[in-house]
Design a protein around this motif. Structure first.
Motif, PDB file in Angstrom:
ATOM      1  N   LEU A  89       2.043  10.632   1.928  1.00 17.63           N
ATOM      2  CA  LEU A  89       1.104  10.487   3.036  1.00 17.63           C
ATOM      3  C   LEU A  89       1.670  11.123   4.286  1.00 17.63           C
ATOM      4  O   LEU A  89       2.860  10.997   4.575  1.00 17.63           O
ATOM      5  N   ASP A 121       2.512   6.332  -1.350  1.00 14.20           N
ATOM      6  CA  ASP A 121       1.705   5.198  -1.824  1.00 14.20           C
ATOM      7  C   ASP A 121       1.993   4.909  -3.291  1.00 14.20           C
ATOM      8  O   ASP A 121       2.725   5.646  -3.966  1.00 14.20           O
ATOM      9  N   ASN A 154       1.295   9.407  -4.213  1.00 10.85           N
ATOM     10  CA  ASN A 154       0.921  10.392  -3.205  1.00 10.85           C
ATOM     11  C   ASN A 154       1.827  10.311  -1.984  1.00 10.85           C
ATOM     12  O   ASN A 154       2.190   9.216  -1.541  1.00 10.85           O
ATOM     13  N   SER A 211       0.254   5.207  -5.827  1.00 12.86           N
ATOM     14  CA  SER A 211      -0.271   6.202  -6.774  1.00 12.86           C
ATOM     15  C   SER A 211       0.607   7.438  -6.859  1.00 12.86           C
ATOM     16  O   SER A 211       0.284   8.378  -7.591  1.00 12.86           O
ATOM     17  N   TYR A 216      -9.183   2.605  12.736  1.00 13.53           N
ATOM     18  CA  TYR A 216      -9.704   3.780  12.034  1.00 13.53           C
ATOM     19  C   TYR A 216     -10.660   4.526  12.958  1.00 13.53           C
ATOM     20  O   TYR A 216     -11.197   3.957  13.911  1.00 13.53           O
ATOM     21  N   GLN A 233      -4.340   8.470   4.772  1.00 12.26           N
ATOM     22  CA  GLN A 233      -4.389   8.069   3.370  1.00 12.26           C
ATOM     23  C   GLN A 233      -5.800   8.296   2.857  1.00 12.26           C
ATOM     24  O   GLN A 233      -6.766   7.847   3.463  1.00 12.26           O
ATOM     25  N   ASP A 234      -5.912   9.016   1.761  1.00 12.75           N
ATOM     26  CA  ASP A 234      -7.211   9.357   1.183  1.00 12.75           C
ATOM     27  C   ASP A 234      -8.122  10.040   2.197  1.00 12.75           C
ATOM     28  O   ASP A 234      -9.328   9.793   2.230  1.00 12.75           O
ATOM     29  N   GLY A 235      -7.530  10.877   3.046  1.00 10.45           N
ATOM     30  CA  GLY A 235      -8.290  11.624   4.040  1.00 10.45           C
ATOM     31  C   GLY A 235      -8.705  10.824   5.261  1.00 10.45           C
ATOM     32  O   GLY A 235      -9.405  11.343   6.128  1.00 10.45           O
ATOM     33  N   VAL A 236      -8.290   9.574   5.346  1.00  9.26           N
ATOM     34  CA  VAL A 236      -8.675   8.713   6.465  1.00  9.26           C
ATOM     35  C   VAL A 236      -7.479   8.529   7.392  1.00  9.26           C
ATOM     36  O   VAL A 236      -6.398   8.118   6.958  1.00  9.26           O
ATOM     37  N   ASP A 287       0.828  -1.203   0.000  1.00 10.06           N
ATOM     38  CA  ASP A 287       0.000   0.000   0.000  1.00 10.06           C
ATOM     39  C   ASP A 287       0.861   1.252   0.000  1.00 10.06           C
ATOM     40  O   ASP A 287       0.526   2.247  -0.626  1.00 10.06           O
TER      41      ASP A 287
END
Length: 190
Positions: free
Chosen positions: A113, A107, A111, A109, A172, A139-142, A82
């Motif tokens: 983090l 990550d 990005n 993609s 989470y 990651q991805d706002g989480v 990931d």
């Protein structure tokens, strides 16, 4: 750990972080691809090395490398990871302790983090170590929080390489959890 040895260990970590920063012109130079390339170089060294038979009994060593992480199941290749992260560890062989950080996450993609995993309360036994790994990343706002452990082996004639694993649980904000798996590939920073 004495106050003096704690100060030495943390001074070493700051030195490692400073040296890592000197090696690149800016933080933008670190990418998933550059971390993967560094990891491949270290894995080549690890493949040719054997576990250290005659471990140092005094002094400190500073290691740099790459940690890779996968949520849910163990990764079978770097393509399954990931994210990858820079890794810095400081070993105090006289005290039998190891500490450090996994930081600067990227990550697949491309990005960057936000986050940091602290490696703490590490114990060196013979040519192996174990330590707690705790921290969080976004990651991805989480926001995800890791509670885990890392174990590893010193390799090479002079304990100049480290190969290890990370396992833990990611929590989470919605209360859900998942298993996290990782690997660590490192070499001594001369």
């Amino acid at each position: 750990m004495t106050v003096l040895s704690t100060a030495k260990l943390f001074s070493g970590l700051f030195l490692v972080a400073g040296l890592a920063a000197c090696g690149s012109s800016s933080e933008e130079d670190v990418t998933f691809a550059s971390l993967d390339e560094e990891r491949d170089e270290i894995l080549t060294d690890l493949a040719a090395a054997s576990p250290t038979l005659d471990m140092p009994t005094s002094g400190t060593a500073y290691y740099e490398g790459v940690a890779g992480f996968k949520v849910g199941s163990a990764a079978s290749s770097v393509a399954d990871m990931d994210f990858l992260a820079d890794a810095a560890l400081a070993a105090d062989f006289g005290a039998g302790e190891i500490e450090g950080d996994f930081y600067d996450f990227h990550d697949t993609s491309g990005n960057s983090l936000t986050g940091n995993f602290k490696v703490e309360d590490g114990v060196i036994t013979d040519n192996t170590f174990s330590a707690d790994v705790n921290g969080s990343y976004v990651q991805d706002g989480v926001v995800a929080t890791l509670e885990g452990t890392t174990t590893g082996t010193f390799l090479g004639d002079d304990a100049e390489l480290i190969s290890g694993d990370v396992t833990g649980t990611v929590s989470y904000v919605d209360g859900s959890t998942a298993d996290m798996f990782g690997d660590v590939s490192m070499r001594e920073d001369d």
